[in-house]
Design a protein around this motif. Sequence first.
Motif, PDB file in Angstrom:
ATOM      1  N   ALA A 331     -44.707 -12.609 -12.817  1.00 14.28           N
ATOM      2  CA  ALA A 331     -44.543 -12.215 -14.216  1.00 14.28           C
ATOM      3  C   ALA A 331     -43.104 -11.838 -14.547  1.00 14.28           C
ATOM      4  O   ALA A 331     -42.748 -11.695 -15.713  1.00 14.28           O
ATOM      5  N   GLN A 332     -42.273 -11.680 -13.513  1.00 15.42           N
ATOM      6  CA  GLN A 332     -40.885 -11.300 -13.746  1.00 15.42           C
ATOM      7  C   GLN A 332     -40.050 -12.502 -14.192  1.00 15.42           C
ATOM      8  O   GLN A 332     -40.478 -13.658 -14.110  1.00 15.42           O
ATOM      9  N   LEU A 333     -38.836 -12.203 -14.622  1.00 17.03           N
ATOM     10  CA  LEU A 333     -37.875 -13.254 -14.951  1.00 17.03           C
ATOM     11  C   LEU A 333     -37.551 -14.087 -13.725  1.00 17.03           C
ATOM     12  O   LEU A 333     -37.580 -13.586 -12.596  1.00 17.03           O
ATOM     13  N   PRO A 334     -37.206 -15.351 -13.922  1.00 14.53           N
ATOM     14  CA  PRO A 334     -36.659 -16.120 -12.801  1.00 14.53           C
ATOM     15  C   PRO A 334     -35.260 -15.624 -12.471  1.00 14.53           C
ATOM     16  O   PRO A 334     -34.700 -14.775 -13.160  1.00 14.53           O
ATOM     17  N   SER A 335     -34.687 -16.175 -11.422  1.00 19.76           N
ATOM     18  CA  SER A 335     -33.420 -15.706 -10.878  1.00 19.76           C
ATOM     19  C   SER A 335     -32.281 -15.747 -11.889  1.00 19.76           C
ATOM     20  O   SER A 335     -32.310 -16.513 -12.851  1.00 19.76           O
ATOM     21  N   ALA A 336     -31.245 -14.925 -11.628  1.00 22.78           N
ATOM     22  CA  ALA A 336     -30.056 -14.945 -12.474  1.00 22.78           C
ATOM     23  C   ALA A 336     -29.323 -16.272 -12.332  1.00 22.78           C
ATOM     24  O   ALA A 336     -28.747 -16.783 -13.289  1.00 22.78           O
ATOM     25  N   GLY A 337     -29.312 -16.837 -11.130  1.00 29.96           N
ATOM     26  CA  GLY A 337     -28.716 -18.143 -10.903  1.00 29.96           C
ATOM     27  C   GLY A 337     -29.708 -19.257 -11.182  1.00 29.96           C
ATOM     28  O   GLY A 337     -30.899 -19.017 -11.451  1.00 29.96           O
ATOM     29  N   PRO A 338     -29.280 -20.512 -11.127  1.00 31.40           N
ATOM     30  CA  PRO A 338     -30.147 -21.638 -11.471  1.00 31.40           C
ATOM     31  C   PRO A 338     -31.360 -21.757 -10.550  1.00 31.40           C
ATOM     32  O   PRO A 338     -31.273 -21.524  -9.345  1.00 31.40           O
ATOM     33  N   GLY A 339     -32.465 -22.170 -11.141  1.00 34.39           N
ATOM     34  CA  GLY A 339     -33.674 -22.447 -10.377  1.00 34.39           C
ATOM     35  C   GLY A 339     -34.800 -21.485 -10.688  1.00 34.39           C
ATOM     36  O   GLY A 339     -34.621 -20.465 -11.359  1.00 34.39           O
ATOM     37  N   GLN A 340     -35.979 -21.815 -10.170  1.00 34.38           N
ATOM     38  CA  GLN A 340     -37.168 -20.966 -10.259  1.00 34.38           C
ATOM     39  C   GLN A 340     -37.976 -21.233  -8.992  1.00 34.38           C
ATOM     40  O   GLN A 340     -39.046 -21.822  -9.036  1.00 34.38           O
ATOM     41  N   VAL A 341     -37.429 -20.796  -7.876  1.00 27.59           N
ATOM     42  CA  VAL A 341     -37.913 -21.198  -6.553  1.00 27.59           C
ATOM     43  C   VAL A 341     -39.367 -20.837  -6.352  1.00 27.59           C
ATOM     44  O   VAL A 341     -40.183 -21.674  -5.941  1.00 27.59           O
ATOM     45  N   VAL A 342     -39.725 -19.584  -6.627  1.00 26.67           N
ATOM     46  CA  VAL A 342     -41.102 -19.152  -6.379  1.00 26.67           C
ATOM     47  C   VAL A 342     -42.079 -19.897  -7.279  1.00 26.67           C
ATOM     48  O   VAL A 342     -43.118 -20.398  -6.824  1.00 26.67           O
TER      49      VAL A 342
END
Length: 583
Positions: A331-342
């Motif tokens: 439910a949290q934001l994706p990473s500050a850097g590029p991508g959405q690994v999880v």
Amino acid sequence: MVDPSSPSPPSVPGDAVERTRHVLARMRAPERLAEPLVGALGPGAAEELSEDPWRLLALGSVTPTQADFCARALLAGAALPTDPRRVRALVAHLLQRAARDGHTAIDRDRMEGALSRLGVRSAESALEAVSEDGRVLLSEVVPDTDDDEFGDEAPEMPDAELFFALASLGAAEQRLGEGLARLVGGEPVMDSATAAETVQAAALALDRELVPETASALVTVALRGVSVLVHGPGSAGTIAEAVRYAAAIAEESQVGLVVAAPTASGAAALNRRLDGVVRVRTVAELLAGSEAPAAGLVVVVDAMALDTETAAALVDRCGTDTHLALVADPAQLPSAGPGQVVADLITSGVAAVAVLPGDPAPGPQVLLAAEVGDGELADDVRAPGREVVLVPAASEGEAAYRALQLVTDSIPRTFDLTSDQVQVITSGRGGEAGSTALSAACKARLNPGPGAVLGLDPGDRVLLAGRGPGYGPGDTGVLRAVGEKGPSVELADGRTVTVADPSHLRPGWAVPLAAALGGAWPAAVLVFTPDAALSRPAVYTALTRGERHVSIVNAAGPALAESVRDVPAVHRYTRLVQVLREG
């Protein structure tokens, strides 16, 4: 990923800067861009600009319109919209902008649309222009098809989809997918029955009641090469317990265990709960070593904060038989850097997914975060112990005043904390209530000084916005001294690191929300302003940064609740799902 707008290191060659100034003058561009351009392009920046004026777009602050103006000034009538140099620069510029927004790859249709709006009408000319550009990686993906829909006829292969990516980022995503596929095929650490018995024995030794969901999750970790353990708000105790059980599995199977957190403050928070049973390290600390982690089991908590390049570097370090467990709250934001690994790992279906239980007796903060996760933000909160306080503000100026009052007086007095234990988290950098202004206000009150080091003084709280030996973006700490090798910073987990590149230092009394991902502090003051990019994940993430208390200073008015209700997700374009499924 380092912010492209970060200032360049001051130690750039003087002659290179002077040559670049001369070229910029001919282009009618501001000469102050010379130093950052040499930082971005290297000592040959002047020659590169003379040959290709659109290289100005290497600076994120330069727009295509500005670059076109400078190109016309230098090239006169030879500056055409279809110039291959222009097309190459525009593609790289669009990809850099996309990366800043969190995307790792852009498909052909979207790239063509963006280029068309910039005057590039031919898709083929764009492909031809970037085909030999080392800054851009082109990848083809054949979509999945359902063979049943073709009946008895032989199916035709669908057309391949073409993706554009920055070369380093695209290569990292490819490497990450291939590395995860390698780990997925690993052998179990132990069989399911032995793993269950080991966890049960550990629970008895700790005098804890073993929750079935926790036991099942740890068996999954023992059996599967890559697993995602998902959890909700208020699960810090459950996560610490899961780490203890993972340590028992690693000890019983004699494979070794490494536990890592994305930031120093996150590592410190978990270490406080583990009481020395396992030392949690930061991912940056783990990657600083030259050797692979000597462990068959690697657990990463707060894994939503892992961006593509960091995750790729981590997986590269994992041995073939390593089991990787990512503990994350989707439910949290994706990473500050590029991508959405999880998120991509879960979507791909290649990783095992298990659910950790929530807090059996949730307090006001957990209940509020859960409501936000469901799309609701209440006007008031029942919090007898003042675990959560809502502070309305009629303007940004009032929000800044309230935030400073909370940090320097109200929260320390109410919860027996020091101001150093309270972190201000803002929804943006600019404005009266942004991280820049609030950091300056906190410094003036808590550690006044001349700002001898990039506007900072020893004793200042700092945020690290780049990567270096033992630290990474999002780490916070205190500036202790400035030596010959660079500023010395005591991180939130107690380690002291030398910051070789001073441009990595930022004021850290207040930090933007993107920099707070993976962080945890005893108390947090959340400041929301009207011009911020608000969303449900953003508000949810902010609410879960304070361990004992959060104050919500709302200068956004009804827009805050509306964003929770109407903006349920932050979407990113990536290729990781396809890479994982290709195996």
